[in-house]
Design an enzyme around this catalytic site. Structure first.
Site, PDB file in Angstrom:
ATOM      1  N   PRO A 116      63.684  48.530  15.586  1.00  0.00           N
ATOM      2  CA  PRO A 116      62.629  47.726  16.215  1.00  0.00           C
ATOM      3  C   PRO A 116      62.778  46.216  16.059  1.00  0.00           C
ATOM      4  O   PRO A 116      62.400  45.458  16.956  1.00  0.00           O
ATOM      5  CB  PRO A 116      61.357  48.228  15.514  1.00  0.00           C
ATOM      6  CG  PRO A 116      61.687  49.616  15.100  1.00  0.00           C
ATOM      7  CD  PRO A 116      63.135  49.606  14.739  1.00  0.00           C
ATOM      8  N   ARG A 117      63.347  45.742  14.933  1.00  0.00           N
ATOM      9  CA  ARG A 117      63.403  44.302  14.712  1.00  0.00           C
ATOM     10  C   ARG A 117      64.253  43.568  15.753  1.00  0.00           C
ATOM     11  O   ARG A 117      64.083  42.381  15.969  1.00  0.00           O
ATOM     12  CB  ARG A 117      63.959  44.004  13.315  1.00  0.00           C
ATOM     13  CG  ARG A 117      63.062  44.504  12.190  1.00  0.00           C
ATOM     14  CD  ARG A 117      61.780  43.686  12.069  1.00  0.00           C
ATOM     15  NE  ARG A 117      60.960  44.165  10.970  1.00  0.00           N
ATOM     16  CZ  ARG A 117      61.131  43.822   9.697  1.00  0.00           C
ATOM     17  NH1 ARG A 117      62.110  42.993   9.374  1.00  0.00           N
ATOM     18  NH2 ARG A 117      60.342  44.299   8.772  1.00  0.00           N
ATOM     19  N   ALA A 118      65.170  44.263  16.391  1.00  0.00           N
ATOM     20  CA  ALA A 118      66.025  43.616  17.383  1.00  0.00           C
ATOM     21  C   ALA A 118      65.337  43.442  18.726  1.00  0.00           C
ATOM     22  O   ALA A 118      65.908  42.857  19.654  1.00  0.00           O
ATOM     23  CB  ALA A 118      67.323  44.402  17.560  1.00  0.00           C
ATOM     24  N   ASP A 143      70.266  38.391   9.912  1.00  0.00           N
ATOM     25  CA  ASP A 143      70.224  39.379  10.989  1.00  0.00           C
ATOM     26  C   ASP A 143      70.144  38.707  12.346  1.00  0.00           C
ATOM     27  O   ASP A 143      70.786  39.128  13.320  1.00  0.00           O
ATOM     28  CB  ASP A 143      69.007  40.299  10.823  1.00  0.00           C
ATOM     29  CG  ASP A 143      69.028  41.062   9.519  1.00  0.00           C
ATOM     30  OD1 ASP A 143      69.241  40.424   8.468  1.00  0.00           O
ATOM     31  OD2 ASP A 143      68.821  42.286   9.558  1.00  0.00           O
TER      32      ASP A 143
END
Length: 548
Positions: free
Chosen positions: A386-388, A433
């Site tokens: 999800p973070r991407a 990231d």
């Protein structure tokens, strides 16, 4: 604010070529002023500008400045388009030889109507590629700056800088440092073209009269010469705002220019709504140095294609954010079902990431002097990391609004993605990231404090992957939340706890060693995974089975 649409030019070249065209295709346009020629979508060129500025919330009055030769054409257009005929100003000229000049036309309108207000000046006979940009955003940016405003765009590949007014703009302050009216090749490296689209403060209108006194020759009374004088000689603060779109039919143009650019922009408009934009961003594996990236350390990391977030943007009538059927549930089989899903998946899906990215994107563009179109879109996503989602959404928005790497460079883009998560959504996250999501591949990152304090980002170096050995990755199917693991590390580091400070220094030093010598096995993050070099491919399966 008052808006001035200038259409007093004598388009002798275009009119002559239309009149003498032997094909007969343009006979119905004989004698028609350039601003009243058909534009994109069949509308007249001036229709677009009138629709753009015809709002009482933004402008108290809109004036149209023309000449005696074409006055009747514009009077008839005004009557048919609900434009106040009394606001059509006639400068009295009938030919190119007795013209007043663009700056003198503006001064005539200001003096004859006794205007005392901020003024937006637009050439109403320009062809604009973007038929729906946000004029209110332009005004807000103008009012946020202590000076005048010049709109510019980036020249397309086939356009020559010597055909335009060229500006050099400070990327930090957005102030126009130099203005070059149709410069020769080599005078400036800038490809930023200014057009007759300006905002002037009411206290600066006196400069117009002063300029005209100093420039009695009508050939010098162009806006290019005016801004060149105002910026380069008088050193008056002028700020630049970019429109991520093109402008054409500027000045004296011929029939071939008109037909070429009309066809070009019309085809772009027809194609844009039907083609969705899909972008992916990938997970990263930290090879060395993490978690020192958040503590002014150094890291080496690489992106992996197995784990990704994919966002698709489609143009639509309204702006819509579509929930994901699994990640954003709104229906449950029962209260027990809701309990189990919430306990396992948590409460926060991907919609908040889409919404926060869109909000910060608009804010960024407004602050950076980039005027966006008022196009709407629908966003949907799919992901196994999800973070991407933020990174993938940003890629889609940049493509949709024609935002380039010059507008949002890669190091700043990584900062933007992190800020969406940490500042907007209060998610514990690190910069490493986001840098890898932007650069992709294998990246060496130095988050040196002095560099970050001075310019806002570290040193990021893409590394050659062609000679990399085979890597393997083993991970848990239901990993822990890395944010929880890191939750108190930063505070301990800020408190100067020697164990944490020395550990971060050690991680950073190992990164430089790994850049030269390689590494064997390590934890790539804190989410329950391990990565290693596979020097012996026959033993790869044995190692993975052993770790599992």
């Amino acid at each position: 604010m008052i808006c001035m649409l200038l259409v007093a030019g004598h388009g002798t070249i275009l009119e002559t070529q239309i009149k003498s065209d032997v094909t007969g295709l343009y006979a119905h346009l004989t004698g028609v002023p350039k601003a009243l020629l058909p534009g994109v979508g069949g509308k007249k060129i001036l229709d677009f500008w009138w629709e753009t500025v015809n709002t009482r919330q933004l402008f108290s009055e809109v004036y149209l400045v023309t000449n005696a030769d074409k006055y009747k054409h514009y009077e008839r257009w005004a009557t048919a388009n609900d434009f106040p005929v009394e606001n059509v100003v006639n400068d009295g000229s009938t030919t190119l030889d007795d013209r007043l000049g663009a700056v003198a036309d503006l001064e005539l309108a200001i003096r004859s109507r006794q205007l005392q207000d901020d003024i937006m000046v637009i050439a109403g006979d320009m062809l604009c590629a973007d038929q729906n940009f946000d004029i209110a955003q332009v005004i807000r940016f103008f009012r946020s700056k202590p000076g005048e405003l010049a709109i510019y765009y980036e020249l397309e590949s086939g356009e020559k800088s010597y055909t335009r007014g060229i500006v050099e703009v400070c990327p930090n302050t957005h102030r126009v440092m130099r203005f070059f009216e149709k410069p020769q090749e080599g005078v400036t490296a800038s490809r930023l073209a200014s057009v007759v689209f300006y905002c002037l403060r009411k206290e600066s209108l006196l400069y117009i009269s002063e300029f005209l006194i100093q420039h009695p020759d009508v050939n010098d009374r162009t806006f290019g010469k005016f801004w060149e004088w105002l910026i380069n000689e008088e050193k008056i603060p002028v700020y630049g705002m970019k429109l991520p779109t093109g402008f054409q039919l500027i000045g004296q143009v011929g029939l071939s220019d008109y037909t070429k650019w009309l066809a070009h922009y019309s085809s772009k408009q027809q194609l844009s709504p039907s083609k969705p934009i899909t972008c992916r961003s990938f997970a990263r594996v930290g090879l060395m140095g993490n978690p020192s990236d958040g503590f002014n350390g150094k890291t080496i990391a690489m992106s992996i294609a197995n784990f990704w977030a994919e966002v698709t943007l489609m143009e639509s009538q309204t702006l819509v954010l579509l929930p994901h059927p699994l990640n954003d549930p709104t229906e449950f089989g029962s209260l027990q079902d809701l309990f189990r899903i919430s306990r396992k998946e948590g409460y926060l899906g991907g919609l908040r990431l889409l919404q926060a990215t869109c909000k910060k994107f608009y804010q960024f563009c407004s602050e950076q002097g980039i005027a966006l179109s008022k196009q709407n879109f629908t966003l949907k996503y799919d992901t196994n990391i999800p973070r991407a989602i933020v990174s993938a959404t940003l890629k889609c928005l940049m493509k949709f609004y024609n935002i380039t790497d010059n507008d949002l460079p890669k190091p700043i883009r990584a900062n933007f993605i992190l800020n969406v998560e940490t500042d907007e959504l209060f998610i514990t996250a690190g910069l490493q990231d986001r840098v890898v999501q932007v650069y992709e591949g294998l990246v060496y990152m130095d988050f040196n404090k002095q560099l970050i304090d001075e310019r806002g980002y570290g040193e990021y170096v893409p590394l050659d992957m062609s000679d990399l050995p085979l890597f393997w990755l083993a991970y848990l199917g239901n990993p822990s939340d890395s944010g929880r693991i890191h939750s108190n590390v930063r505070q301990r580091w800020l408190n100067g706890e020697s164990t944490v400070v020395e550990a971060m220094k050690s991680f950073a030093e190992l990164t430089d060693q790994a850049r030269l010598f390689g590494s064997a096995v390590k934890l790539p993050g804190s989410g329950g995974a391990v990565v290693g070099l596979c020097m012996d491919t026959e033993r790869l399966v044995w190692w993975i089975l052993f770790l599992i």
